[in-house]
Scaffold this active site. Structure first.
Site, PDB file in Angstrom:
ATOM      1  N   HIS A  37     -21.614  15.929  92.126  1.00 26.60           N
ATOM      2  CA  HIS A  37     -21.692  17.319  92.581  1.00 26.60           C
ATOM      3  C   HIS A  37     -20.335  17.784  93.118  1.00 26.60           C
ATOM      4  CE1 HIS A  37     -26.000  15.925  93.343  1.00 26.60           C
ATOM      5  NE2 HIS A  37     -26.188  16.977  92.583  1.00 26.60           N
ATOM      6  N   GLN A 153     -29.546  20.253  79.450  1.00 18.68           N
ATOM      7  CA  GLN A 153     -29.608  21.381  80.387  1.00 18.68           C
ATOM      8  C   GLN A 153     -28.399  22.289  80.192  1.00 18.68           C
ATOM      9  OE1 GLN A 153     -30.607  21.014  84.735  1.00 18.68           O
ATOM     10  NE2 GLN A 153     -28.414  21.121  84.960  1.00 18.68           N
TER      11      GLN A 153
HETATM   12  P1  AMP Z   1     -28.787  18.320  90.419  1.00 22.70           P
HETATM   13  O1  AMP Z   1     -28.550  18.401  91.888  1.00 22.70           O
HETATM   14  O2  AMP Z   1     -29.217  16.974  89.939  1.00 22.70           O
HETATM   15  O3  AMP Z   1     -29.634  19.448  89.901  1.00 22.70           O
HETATM   16  O4  AMP Z   1     -27.358  18.529  89.738  1.00 22.70           O
HETATM   17  C1  AMP Z   1     -26.585  19.670  90.047  1.00 22.70           C
HETATM   18  C2  AMP Z   1     -25.415  19.707  89.113  1.00 22.70           C
HETATM   19  O5  AMP Z   1     -24.628  18.529  89.275  1.00 22.70           O
HETATM   20  C3  AMP Z   1     -25.808  19.760  87.623  1.00 22.70           C
HETATM   21  O6  AMP Z   1     -24.922  20.635  86.935  1.00 22.70           O
HETATM   22  C4  AMP Z   1     -25.608  18.330  87.184  1.00 22.70           C
HETATM   23  O7  AMP Z   1     -25.342  18.198  85.803  1.00 22.70           O
HETATM   24  C5  AMP Z   1     -24.401  17.942  88.007  1.00 22.70           C
HETATM   25  N1  AMP Z   1     -24.315  16.487  88.113  1.00 22.70           N
HETATM   26  C6  AMP Z   1     -25.277  15.642  88.562  1.00 22.70           C
HETATM   27  N2  AMP Z   1     -24.859  14.356  88.453  1.00 22.70           N
HETATM   28  C7  AMP Z   1     -23.610  14.402  87.914  1.00 22.70           C
HETATM   29  C8  AMP Z   1     -22.656  13.416  87.550  1.00 22.70           C
HETATM   30  N3  AMP Z   1     -22.897  12.119  87.706  1.00 22.70           N
HETATM   31  N4  AMP Z   1     -21.483  13.829  87.023  1.00 22.70           N
HETATM   32  C9  AMP Z   1     -21.228  15.150  86.840  1.00 22.70           C
HETATM   33  N5  AMP Z   1     -22.083  16.132  87.171  1.00 22.70           N
HETATM   34  C10 AMP Z   1     -23.262  15.767  87.693  1.00 22.70           C
END
Ligand code: AMP
Length: 290
Positions: A37, A153
């Site tokens: 994030h 997504q």
């Molecule tokens: P989430 O909180 O899981 O909904 O993720 C929020 C954002 O963070 C989304 O755009 C995810 O794709 C991104 N994200 C989550 N994990 C990672 C990661 N390991 N590397 C890059 N972006 C991430």
């Protein structure tokens, strides 16, 4: 950093930012933040003058038997990390603020929302696109940052932004991984130590496909078999799917294309994990980004 709880307040900030010709970047999250994030925040800082992050555990993207209630929530820690990273506005509304009584409208990217993740998680992407469209309307960001970790997504949100002529540019950011290759995820916190060791199977499978591609393999059936074999040697992980699709259309393909995605999803214990690799044709053959 200002913490914003209401839609009206966030909209006012967005209007003020536009009036002052500031470039507002939005980083939407569900909290329980990790380096993945924070890498999105860093990317936003490179090209925006004002950064907003959102923390909203969106009930509409969880199925009835999924982990909405036990999804990790760490608001104080998250807020401190965002402030330290240089975020100006943290939009953290209650569900009743986003979905007031009588709410009935949703947006769906037809056809793409019921494949891959959507097949195992019916209604998930409808919940995602609906909340992301609402966040774009509320915060009016010029740019919004999403991780390639959630490749389907990202594809769906880009399609929605193009189809609906949204005024927000969707910026993809690379996957951030643990030193052993496991893609960072808020859900990794559910894994016990044995499961944590097994969880690298997703990365190992994608890495095996990468090696095969680097040795000249372009037939997707062989590459899928290579990934399946790695899963078959890790009995504590139950493979949901290992698929290879055209990154533009999300259709399955017999041979690698100009831009291709290899995607895997598996249950490790009770925790559902996903990962992917991006494959691109270059003048020197295919290159694989994990
Ligand atoms: P989430 O909180 O899981 O909904 O993720 C929020 C954002 O963070 C989304 O755009 C995810 O794709 C991104 N994200 C989550 N994990 C990672 C990661 N390991 N590397 C890059 N972006 C991430």
């Amino acid at each position: 950093m200002e913490i914003i709880r209401t839609v009206e307040w966030m909209k006012q900030i967005a209007r003020d930012a536009r009036a002052k010709e500031q470039i507002l970047g939005l980083v939407p999250t569900m909290g329980a933040l990790h380096e993945g994030h924070l890498s999105l925040v860093r990317a936003a800082k490179l090209d925006c003058t004002q950064i907003a992050a959102s923390i909203f555990v969106n009930p509409k993207q969880f199925g009835p038997s999924e982990d909405l209630q036990k999804y990790p929530r760490k608001f104080e820690e998250d807020a401190a990390a965002l402030e330290k990273s240089g975020v100006h506005y943290l939009f953290a509304p209650d569900a009743s603020e986003i979905y007031p009584t009588g709410f009935r409208t949703s947006v769906t990217v037809e056809g793409w929302s019921d494949r891959l993740e959507g097949r195992s998680r019916p209604g998930h992407f409808k919940g995602v696109t609906t909340v992301v469209l609402k966040l774009f309307e509320i915060a009016q960001p010029q740019r919004a940052y999403f991780g390639r970790k959630d490749a389907q997504q990202l594809a769906i949100i880009r399609r929605m932004a193009a189809d609906l002529n949204l005024d927000t540019q969707v910026i993809p950011c690379p996957i951030v991984r643990e030193p052993d290759g496991l893609a960072m995820s808020s859900r990794n916190a559910y894994l016990n130590s044995d499961e944590r060791r097994s969880a690298t199977v997703l990365y190992r499978a994608l890495n095996a496909a990468k090696k095969a591609i680097e040795q000249g393999e372009t037939q997707t059936a062989c590459l899928i078999e290579t990934m399946r074999k790695i899963f078959s040697e890790e009995p504590s992980a139950a493979l949901d799917y290992a698929e290879i699709v055209d990154a533009e259309t999300l259709n399955t393909i017999p041979h690698l294309r100009k831009t291709t995605l290899a995607l895997v999803a598996a249950l490790v214990g009770k925790t559902r994990l996903i990962d992917n690799a991006q494959i691109e044709e270059t003048s020197e053959g295919f290159s694989v980004q994990l």
